[in-house]
Every structure is written in structure tokens, then in C-alpha cells.
Enzyme design. Structure first.
Site, PDB file in Angstrom:
ATOM      1  N   CYS A   2      -2.072 -55.110  22.796  1.00  0.00           N
ATOM      2  CA  CYS A   2      -1.033 -54.360  22.060  1.00  0.00           C
ATOM      3  C   CYS A   2      -0.735 -53.424  22.367  1.00  0.00           C
ATOM      4  CB  CYS A   2      -1.167 -54.336  20.521  1.00  0.00           C
ATOM      5  SG  CYS A   2      -1.477 -55.887  20.037  1.00  0.00           S
ATOM      6  N   ARG A  27      -0.878 -54.358  30.173  1.00  0.00           N
ATOM      7  CA  ARG A  27      -1.416 -54.849  28.914  1.00  0.00           C
ATOM      8  C   ARG A  27      -1.318 -56.491  28.538  1.00  0.00           C
ATOM      9  NH1 ARG A  27      -3.344 -50.127  26.516  1.00  0.00           N
ATOM     10  NH2 ARG A  27      -4.004 -50.781  24.609  1.00  0.00           N
ATOM     11  N   TRP A  79      -0.121 -58.583  21.390  1.00  0.00           N
ATOM     12  CA  TRP A  79      -0.117 -59.905  22.023  1.00  0.00           C
ATOM     13  C   TRP A  79      -1.421 -60.468  20.874  1.00  0.00           C
ATOM     14  CZ3 TRP A  79      -2.191 -61.792  26.480  1.00  0.00           C
ATOM     15  CH2 TRP A  79      -3.321 -63.022  26.846  1.00  0.00           C
ATOM     16  N   ASN A 105      -2.852 -51.232  16.560  1.00  0.00           N
ATOM     17  CA  ASN A 105      -3.565 -51.712  16.887  1.00  0.00           C
ATOM     18  C   ASN A 105      -4.751 -52.667  16.135  1.00  0.00           C
ATOM     19  OD1 ASN A 105      -1.251 -52.237  18.849  1.00  0.00           O
ATOM     20  ND2 ASN A 105      -3.007 -50.540  20.609  1.00  0.00           N
ATOM     21  N   GLY A 106      -5.374 -53.641  16.767  1.00  0.00           N
ATOM     22  CA  GLY A 106      -6.614 -53.361  16.342  1.00  0.00           C
ATOM     23  C   GLY A 106      -6.683 -54.656  15.057  1.00  0.00           C
ATOM     24  N   GLU A 489     -22.613 -68.088  36.998  1.00  0.00           N
ATOM     25  CA  GLU A 489     -21.831 -67.304  36.557  1.00  0.00           C
ATOM     26  C   GLU A 489     -21.667 -66.357  37.907  1.00  0.00           C
ATOM     27  OE1 GLU A 489     -18.913 -67.561  36.176  1.00  0.00           O
ATOM     28  OE2 GLU A 489     -18.632 -65.469  35.614  1.00  0.00           O
ATOM     29  N   LYS A 493     -19.028 -64.950  40.742  1.00  0.00           N
ATOM     30  CA  LYS A 493     -18.745 -63.911  40.669  1.00  0.00           C
ATOM     31  C   LYS A 493     -18.974 -62.533  42.002  1.00  0.00           C
ATOM     32  CE  LYS A 493     -16.154 -63.522  37.915  1.00  0.00           C
ATOM     33  NZ  LYS A 493     -16.043 -64.413  36.794  1.00  0.00           N
ATOM     34  N   GLU A 496     -16.322 -65.020  44.855  1.00  0.00           N
ATOM     35  CA  GLU A 496     -14.897 -65.005  44.207  1.00  0.00           C
ATOM     36  C   GLU A 496     -14.823 -63.218  45.091  1.00  0.00           C
ATOM     37  OE1 GLU A 496     -13.202 -65.995  40.868  1.00  0.00           O
ATOM     38  OE2 GLU A 496     -15.194 -64.775  39.314  1.00  0.00           O
ATOM     39  N   HIS A 512     -37.410 -78.008  45.909  1.00  0.00           N
ATOM     40  CA  HIS A 512     -36.827 -79.017  47.115  1.00  0.00           C
ATOM     41  C   HIS A 512     -35.947 -79.080  47.948  1.00  0.00           C
ATOM     42  CE1 HIS A 512     -39.718 -80.893  43.405  1.00  0.00           C
ATOM     43  NE2 HIS A 512     -38.933 -79.825  43.103  1.00  0.00           N
ATOM     44  N   LYS A 611      -4.985 -66.042  38.612  1.00  0.00           N
ATOM     45  CA  LYS A 611      -5.587 -66.260  36.916  1.00  0.00           C
ATOM     46  C   LYS A 611      -5.367 -67.412  36.761  1.00  0.00           C
ATOM     47  CE  LYS A 611      -7.569 -63.517  34.213  1.00  0.00           C
ATOM     48  NZ  LYS A 611      -9.034 -63.353  34.674  1.00  0.00           N
TER      49      LYS A 611
HETATM   50  O1  M6R Z   1      -8.302 -69.879  32.311  1.00  0.00           O
HETATM   51  P1  M6R Z   1      -9.126 -70.729  32.797  1.00  0.00           P
HETATM   52  O2  M6R Z   1     -10.665 -70.528  32.174  1.00  0.00           O
HETATM   53  O3  M6R Z   1      -9.328 -72.383  32.014  1.00  0.00           O
HETATM   54  O4  M6R Z   1      -9.532 -70.446  34.266  1.00  0.00           O
HETATM   55  C1  M6R Z   1     -10.598 -71.256  34.496  1.00  0.00           C
HETATM   56  C2  M6R Z   1     -11.099 -70.735  36.088  1.00  0.00           C
HETATM   57  O5  M6R Z   1     -10.483 -70.748  37.238  1.00  0.00           O
HETATM   58  C3  M6R Z   1     -11.781 -69.513  36.349  1.00  0.00           C
HETATM   59  O6  M6R Z   1     -12.344 -68.665  35.171  1.00  0.00           O
HETATM   60  C4  M6R Z   1     -11.374 -68.666  37.561  1.00  0.00           C
HETATM   61  O7  M6R Z   1     -12.991 -69.687  38.106  1.00  0.00           O
HETATM   62  C5  M6R Z   1     -12.257 -67.586  37.437  1.00  0.00           C
HETATM   63  N1  M6R Z   1     -11.473 -66.563  38.789  1.00  0.00           N
HETATM   64  C6  M6R Z   1     -13.944 -66.850  37.191  1.00  0.00           C
HETATM   65  O8  M6R Z   1     -13.881 -66.020  37.955  1.00  0.00           O
END
Ligand code: M6R
Length: 616
Positions: A2, A27, A79, A105-106, A489, A493, A496, A512, A611
Site C-alpha cells: 500500500c 510497490r 495491495w 497502511n498497516g 534454497e 538463490k 539464480e 555416496h 517473476k
Molecule cells: O510464484 P511462485 O511461488 O509459484 O513461483 C515459483 C518459482 O517460479 C519461484 O519460486 C522461483 O523459483 C523464484 N525465482 C525463486 O527465487
């Protein structure tokens, strides 16, 4: 996320408000609106409220035809958090008589009680939002006090929660009343008048000397200037800050990139995701649950279905759902699940985890699961998204719009939401007592402060570790139990954002196969926090070290032993193992970003990635 803007002065308010809202579009929002103070045919002031679902440009087009000559008003981009995106739920919200309008907001945590009380006193509500209670509270207080600032102070004193608030009243033309608690507000005075906004970007064209309002401070804006007061109404003189950010920096809240900004938002995400989730008597309160407690009690199998980072949140949830609720839980990539004939019965719960709520594979998987008779529960960041709409129940992660392609804050929101779901299932199955659930819930909330501690303190250690990894061709992330999920994870990270190949392995699996990769200088990044399998992880790290690996360990504060094995240690506060993903993931996010920057990568928009992935 928001955005608030307000203006009172000597120019057309509508143009200034629209421009401020435009500036805050980055935002994210789903609706926008303004309240403008105009003179009626009889000359008496009135408020015109204009709201629209969709883009600010749509609101701007509608305002082109607005004939009023308002020089005072407030505006908002919403939002959705409480209540779906709709015109009725868009801000500003108004009092019963329409003479008071608020933008907020909040989160008003006690809005349900306040709303009931207000309805009992005859107030009629027009939206599903928590914010609307504020309009009615100010209305009541104004009737008694006859002065807007005093009314706003009275109103917020009844509120539990967070607010950045701007209020106008047709009976006090030219005045914008402002209050703040745990939600940013900045105020400035320019040539044309006085401005308020939730984001400095909305007012830096008017002035670069701003007051950043602090909690429990209030401001009364008028065309001639601003008066500041404390919660008792006593005058105060807040410090003025000079902002020399350019527009790009302002959008990022002063951070160099969205990824870092979003990593720093994580303590708030934890708090917001938990707000109002537990009743005073220790029951979990998931208002969008959509499934009865009997239906939940019947669940005998859980599938968590997701992609990418959301899938990793699922790996963490498996440990919690099986550990606490004792329900068998499988975690599957949605792209695999949708094409296999999984065993689904009416007592199967499919949990779809998706930040965007629109990932094609995840959606297809839940549609299929529904047809086969499963109950479907969504964990998503986007109110009204397809995953939310097509699930029986949903928990919103309250991360707000995530702009960096690499998920950080939404991951933390997912883990916290899945933890709530696991707690709920455990309670329903009588595997956890109310007392235990309450204690775990409290400790879960404590993780917000611990993330903050990590953000405040781990910079130097992260940079040192990043320098040791940046020139590698590949890296291994290892851990056991929760640590193995966190490692997955961490590796994603790094891949990517830095384009450095990384792979995650359960530490016990190293010998293994993957240990063959280790040669002098090969980075092994370990989640080695205190856990029941800590000693085993340490043994695995010794084996790597013996073969020349550069070991980076995320470890628990006070663990001096680990320094003998690891070349670089990033310490995090001690936390119960089941909650360790919420904190231990943070240094790995920072590490990935740091390595990426050292390698000259664009951390916000990595190559080849989108995204939200709405195609197969
Ligand atoms: O919107 P979603 O959570 O369904 O998206 C899933 C993946 O595409 C998303 O998590 C992707 O792996 C990101 N780039 C991770 O940082």
C-alpha cells in the site's frame, strides 16, 4: 504494497495526489483512490471519494472529468490484505456520514472486535477491510471532541496493530491529520503546500527536507505548514532529514537493489503474517481456512505442491507436518505431480504454495487434485490470485509485492504460513496441546527479532565468505534435516542471482558421490546450526575439509568448535531447530547477493528468469 499520499496547499490536489500514487506504483497494488475536499453547491465543504480497481492511470482518467477545485486531499494505492481487491475495499474509507475519510497502511489487529462494537453502536460498514474501523472510530471521537487531531489520537488509542494514517474531514477544510505506528510516514513542506506520503519517492519533487515521523507521533498538515504533537497532544519538534536520493534509490528505500530491500523487510513479514493468528485462549485463528476442523481432522495424507523456492518452503513444511501432526506428507514439484497418478482420496490435503498464485504448473496440479477429490489449501502472497480462488482455504503470506525476481521475503512468509498450518493440523489431531502450540507460536514470533539481529550483524562475515566463493566454478550446499532443506534454497538463490553452479545435498549423502567433486578451494557451504544431527554434520564437514574444501558454515552463536572446521563462520542466534529455516536462510540470501554483486550480476533481474511463470 500500500501507498499513502496527502496534500493541502495552494494547488490542485488531484494532480499532486495522482502523481504521488504513480510514483509509488512500483510497490505493487490492485486498486487506487482519492478523497478530495470540495465545496458543494451551497458553498459548504464536502468530500468526494473516487476509487477504482486497477491501475493509477485508470483513476487518473476518471479524475480528468472531475470538476471540483480541491486543494486538499488524500490518496492511496491498495495491495489487498483484508478483503479481496474491489472498489468497496479500495481506500479511502469513509465514516457513516461521509464527512471523514481515511487512508491507512498497516494492519488493525483488533479490527474484528472494534467492528462488532461499532456496529453495535449503529455504524454501517461498507467494506471488508480492517481500515474502515478507523473511519468510524474517528467519526465517533470527532462527534465528542469537535477537533480532528484530537479525534485521530482518540481513535488510534483504541487500535492494536500498525498504522500509517492520513485523515481528512469536511468540517475542517484544509487539514490533513496524520498518525504513525510501525508503518512509515514522511512529511514535507514545499512551495505549493504541505505533503505526506508513506514513501519519500512521492514527495521528493516538492521537497527534499522531510520529517520521518516516529511511532506515536502525530502531524497536522495545513496549507501554511505542519504542527507535530506526541500521543498526548503536546507539541514536539522532530528532526528534519535531507534526502539526496535520486528516483531510483528512492524506489528502493535507499537500498542499492530490491533484493536487499526485500531481505531487510523480512522481520516485518514474519510479524505481519502472524498478526491476529492466535486467539487469547491459544487457538489458531486462520480466518480464510475454508475447511472445517472436522474436515482437517479427517486428513490422512498431505501433498505440498510447488515450484522453485516455494517447493523448498514445502520441504521445510514436511518436517513440521510429519513431526508435529504425524500426518504423512510428500513434497512434489508441481510440474511432476500434475503428470503422475498420485494417490488422492477425499481425505487428502493438497497444499499449493505459490508466491504469485499464478504459476501454471501449480495451478494445473491443484485443478487436477480437486477433480480427484482432494481438499486444496493455498499459501500465496497475492489476494484473489488464481491459487487463492481455486483453493478451499488460504493463508496469505503478507510479504507484500516482491519485485526482485529471486524470492526472499515471500519465502520467509511461506515458511511462517506453513508453520501455522502444521501447528493447526497438530492441534486438530490432538498431537499438540494448546499450551505447546502457544509456546511454539510465541517462539515463531521471536524469529522476527532474530532476523533483525542477523541483518544488523552478519554483513562482514557474509562478505568474507562471498569473497572466498566468488571465483569458484561450482559450490555445494549441505545440511541435515531442516539444514538440508535450507541448503536447497541457499543453492537455488546462489545459482539464480550469481550464475555460479551450485547443488544442495543432504550432508550424509556426500560420501555416496558428491565428495568426488571436492578438490582444494572447492566451496562447501554448510548449514551447521545446533540441531539433533549437528555432530554428524560436523563429521561430514571434516571429510570435506580434509580434501581441501573451503568450508563456509552458518552456525549457532557461541559455537566455537565450528571455527576449527570451517574457514568462514556466519553466526546466527540460537533458535529451536524447527524454526531454524526462518533465520538460517537469511545469511544464505545475503551470501548469494554478495557473490552475485562481486561477479557483476544484476541481482534484481537475473537473466532468463521471470517473476511469475504462467506457462508450462
Ligand atoms: O510464484 P511462485 O511461488 O509459484 O513461483 C515459483 C518459482 O517460479 C519461484 O519460486 C522461483 O523459483 C523464484 N525465482 C525463486 O527465487
Amino acid at each position: 504494497m500500500c501507498g499513502i499520499v496527502g496534500f493541502t496547499g495552494r494547488d490542485q490536489a488531484k494532480d499532486i495526489l495522482v502523481e504521488g500514487l504513480r510514483r509509488m506504483e512500483y510497490r505493487g497494488y490492485d486498486s487506487a483512490g482519492v478523497a478530495l475536499e470540495a465545496a458543494g453547491a451551497d458553498g459548504a465543504a464536502r468530500l468526494d471519494v473516487i476509487r477504482r480497481v486497477g491501475k493509477v492511470s485508470g483513476l487518473a482518467s476518471e479524475l480528468e472529468g472531475y470538476a471540483g477545485q480541491a486543494t486538499c486531499g488524500i490518496g492511496h494505492t491498495r495491495w489487498a490484505t483484508h478483503g479481496r481487491p474491489s472498489t468497496a475495499n479500495a481506500h479511502p474509507h469513509t465514516s457513516c456520514d461521509g464527512r471523514i475519510a481515511v487512508v491507512h497502511n498497516g494492519i488493525v489487529e483488533n479490527f474484528a472486535e472494534l467492528r462488532e462494537e461499532l456496529q453495535g453502536r449503529g455504524h454501517v460498514f461498507k467494506s471488508d477491510t480492517d481500515t474502515e474501523v478507523l473511519a468510524h472510530l474517528v467519526e465517533e471521537a470527532y462527534a465528542e471532541r469537535g477537533e480532528l487531531m484530537a479525534a485521530v489520537r482518540d481513535a488510534v488509542s483504541q487500535v492494536v496493530g500498525a498504522y500509517g494514517l492520513a485523515v481528512v474531514c469536511a468540517d475542517e477544510p484544509g487539514v490533513v491529520a496524520v498518525a504513525r505506528k510501525d508503518s512509515p510516514i514522511v512529511i514535507g513542506v514545499g512551495e505549493k503546500g504541505s505533503y505526506v506520503a508513506s514513501d519519500v519517492i512521492a514527495l521528493i519533487d516538492a521537497t527534499r527536507d522531510v520529517v520521518v515521523l516516529e511511532d506515536d507521533q502525530f502531524a497536522r498538515l495545513s496549507p501554511g505548514g505542519v504542527e507535530y504533537t506526541d500521543a498526548e497532544g503536546r507539541p514536539i519538534e522532530p528532526a528534519v532529514t535531507h534526502v539526496d536520493w535520486d528516483l531510483d534509490m528512492a524506489e528502493k528505500g535507499g537500498y542499492p537493489d530490491f533484493m536487499l530491500k526485500e531481505i531487510h523487510e523480512q522481520p516485518r513479514v514474519v510479524r505481519d503474517t502472524l498478526v491476529g493468528r492466535m486467539t487469547a485462549t491459544g487457538e489458531l485463528d486462520i480466518d480464510e481456512l475454508g475447511l472445517s476442523l472436522e474436515e482437517l481432522n479427517d486428513i490422512d495424507r498431505v501433498y505440498v505442491i510447488a515450484c522453485g523456492t516455494s517447493y523448498h518452503a514445502g520441504l521445510i513444511a514436511k518436517n513440521l507436518i510429519e513431526g508435529w501432526a504425524r500426518i504423512p506428507c510428500e513434497v512434489e514439484a508441481a510440474s511432476e505431480f500434475r503428470y503422475r497418478d498420485a494417490i488422492i482420496t477425499p481425505s487428502t490435503l493438497v497444499v499449493a504454495v505459490s508466491q504469485s498464485g499464478e504459476t501454471a504448473d501449480t495451478l494445473a496440479a491443484i485443478r487436477d487434485a480437486r477433480i480427484k477429490g482432494a481438499k486444496v489449501f493455498g499459501i500465496t502472497n497475492v489476494v484473489g490470485s488464481p491459487v487463492a480462488r481455486e483453493s478451499d482455504g488460504v493463508i496469505y503470506t503478507k510479504a507484500n509485492k516482491e519485485i526482485a525476481v529471486a524470492s526472499t521475503k515471500s519465502f520467509i512468509g511461506q515458511v511462517v504460513s506453513l508453520t501455522l498450518l502444521a501447528l493447526l493440523l497438530a492441534q486438530v489431531k490432538y498431537r499438540l496441546t494448546t499450551k505447546q502450540a502457544r509456546m511454539l507460536f510465541r517462539e515463531l514470533g521471536d524469529s522476527a527479532a532474530q532476523i533483525q539481529e542477523i541483518l544488523d550483524g552478519c554483513g562482514p562475515a557474509v562478505r568474507e565468505a562471498a569473497a572466498a566463493c566468488k571465483d569458484a566454478r561450482s559450490a555445494l550446499f549441505v545440511g541435515r534435516g531442516m539444514g538440508a532443506a535450507i541448503a536447497c534454497e541457499g543453492a537455488l538463490k546462489l545459482k539464480e542471482v550469481s550464475y555460479l553452479h551450485a547443488e544442495a545435498y543432504a550432508a550424509g549423502e556426500m560420501k555416496h558421490g558428491p565428495i568426488a567433486l571436492i578438490e582444494p578451494g572447492f566451496p562447501v557451504i554448510a548449514v551447521a546450526t545446533k540441531s539433533p544431527t549437528y555432530d554428524k554434520t560436523v563429521s561430514n564437514l571434516m571429510e570435506c575439509r580434509a580434501r581441501g574444501a573451503v568450508v563456509v558454515a552458518v552456525a549457532t552463536e557461541g559455537d566455537d568448535e565450528i571455527k576449527k572446521i570451517a574457514d568462514h563462520v556466519i553466526y546466527i542466534p540460537r533458535i529451536r531447530d524447527c524454526f531454524s529455516p526462518i533465520t538460517a536462510s537469511v545469511p544464505l540470501q545475503l551470501l548469494a547477493r554478495e557473490v552475485a554483486l562481486m561477479r557483476g550480476c544484476d541481482v534484481d533481474q537475473p537473466r532468463n528468469l521471470a517473476k511469475s511463470v504462467t506457462v508450462e
